[in-house]
Write a protein that holds these residues in place. Sequence first.
Motif, PDB file in Angstrom:
ATOM      1  N   LEU A  17      13.049  75.492 -40.044  1.00 18.00           N
ATOM      2  CA  LEU A  17      14.164  76.439 -40.110  1.00 18.00           C
ATOM      3  C   LEU A  17      15.239  75.941 -41.069  1.00 18.00           C
ATOM      4  CD1 LEU A  17      14.623  77.751 -36.462  1.00 18.00           C
ATOM      5  CD2 LEU A  17      13.061  78.489 -38.258  1.00 18.00           C
ATOM      6  N   ASP A  18      15.509  74.640 -41.050  1.00 15.79           N
ATOM      7  CA  ASP A  18      16.490  74.060 -41.975  1.00 15.79           C
ATOM      8  C   ASP A  18      16.080  74.281 -43.431  1.00 15.79           C
ATOM      9  OD1 ASP A  18      18.080  73.185 -39.929  1.00 15.79           O
ATOM     10  OD2 ASP A  18      17.330  71.125 -39.947  1.00 15.79           O
ATOM     11  N   MET A  19      14.776  74.254 -43.697  1.00 18.10           N
ATOM     12  CA  MET A  19      14.270  74.410 -45.055  1.00 18.10           C
ATOM     13  C   MET A  19      14.147  75.879 -45.474  1.00 18.10           C
ATOM     14  SD  MET A  19      11.370  71.401 -45.004  1.00 18.10           S
ATOM     15  CE  MET A  19      10.797  71.648 -46.687  1.00 18.10           C
ATOM     16  N   GLY A  20      14.540  76.795 -44.597  1.00 18.02           N
ATOM     17  CA  GLY A  20      14.555  78.210 -44.964  1.00 18.02           C
ATOM     18  C   GLY A  20      13.232  78.935 -44.779  1.00 18.02           C
ATOM     19  N   ASP A  73      11.814  83.437 -42.560  1.00 23.40           N
ATOM     20  CA  ASP A  73      11.144  84.684 -42.944  1.00 23.40           C
ATOM     21  C   ASP A  73       9.641  84.485 -43.074  1.00 23.40           C
ATOM     22  OD1 ASP A  73      13.570  85.952 -42.967  1.00 23.40           O
ATOM     23  OD2 ASP A  73      13.850  85.824 -45.144  1.00 23.40           O
ATOM     24  N   LYS A 126      19.716  77.694 -33.014  1.00 17.30           N
ATOM     25  CA  LYS A 126      18.786  78.561 -33.746  1.00 17.30           C
ATOM     26  C   LYS A 126      17.336  78.337 -33.295  1.00 17.30           C
ATOM     27  CE  LYS A 126      18.809  75.291 -37.639  1.00 17.30           C
ATOM     28  NZ  LYS A 126      19.178  75.115 -39.062  1.00 17.30           N
TER      29      LYS A 126
END
Length: 480
Positions: A142-145, A148, A173
């Motif tokens: 999640l930190d790395m995006g 999606d 999150k």
Amino acid sequence: MGYKQATPVQAQAIPFILESKDLIACAQTGTGKTAAFLVPTLSKITEAKYDFTSTLILVPTRELAKQIDDQVEGLSYFTGATSIAIYGGNNAQNWDQQKKALTSGADIIIATPGRLIAHMQMGYVKLDQVKYLILDEADKMLDMGFMDDLNKIISQLPKERQTLMFSATMPPKIRTFAKQILQEPEEISLSISKPAANIDQRIYLVYDNQKLRVLQHILKHAEIQTMILFTSRKNAVNDIVRSLQKMGFDAEGISSDRTQDEREATLQRFRNKQLQVLVATDVMSRGIDVEGISHVVNFDVPQDAEDYVHRIGRTARAATSGVAITFVNEQDQERLVKIEKLIERELPKLPLPEGVGEGPTFDPVGNSKRGGNRGRGGAPAGRGGRSEGGRPEGRRREVLGSGSRDNNRRRDAKPRSEKPAGEITEGSAPRPPRTEGQPQAPRVEGEEVKRKKKRRKKPAAPKAAEGGQTTTATPTSSAE
């Protein structure tokens, strides 16, 4: 494989997984999370004898995908279960190998989200029968995006499945994401965000230009078996490696800029003790298991306090001891405060070695208000304040680059206000940048303004300047 007794996370997770319950497990690095989900999953695959891909494991980095694939190979030796690691940074031959494995249907797919989606878009990846979804290092993904990408992949999976989420930290999150994809999960939380007790943590308050000299002193006087040095800037890796090599140390670097083959070769040399120092970005901070790392050095303080725990967790693994050293400049002192709050202890600030000079005082609030000293002494290791890896002239390049772009925009844009040519003063209107080191030629009064007007407006007849002289276009410089 050398397993003799289950670790706490293994002892708690394996029964829930065997009972086919969804699970969210949080435990610090180095506690055996990989075996906690592989052992029971392989057991279920062996009993069921699936003839399709039954298990999907999603991970944030190539190195972790490769490491889990190696673990599967060892643990499944007598089961006949097959696996394939899907990650980027490879040549066309490896892409074809991945495609062949995906189409033939390995029992377990271990993949980074981006690369898996690239294969899914080609239309030959079938995940409609997946029984087990495992997310390892979920917080890092999640930190790395990857949110999606994860949602896109999960939308292609059956609704009826067992989902396991393993994470080293549990920020809000992660809990929100877990509620979306898990069904009535069991939860395990062990020592969240706490470094192992047998890590000797040390802090040096330094200016950026002192970091390399302090590092040299540490390397010279400490009994270092192998060491990982972390920097937050991948463009600083090569500079630090060169500095270490000049000091006489066997050092190499790993960052996302290098090919996967280069990264694997470097990591293998490090595992084989052929390298004394490995310089790396945070790509190495999660899940990478290398035995016998005696020291970890943070060349700069990581942005997130949790990442500090992951970095220093590379040492003191499997009940061994280790040393973690962190360099803290003026701007990073506030981050150090957040780390101390997270781990619930104050870390010792050691005096600098003799001959290095005085470091900054520990004043997080004051330094934050002042904006730091921006690399005292104009040293190459940190001239730009946040030049976190010691990139020479990092700040200078950044300023020149942004200034050139800004001047280009201003040159092509309409001026904010029109002034008579005779009233132009230096600094009242933007001037074209001059080539570095080359003096700018003096301009005739009003000439620059009229030349700009001529560029902006439609072609028009030449206009006479003061004194009755007609202005003529002058050759533009190379900088323009």
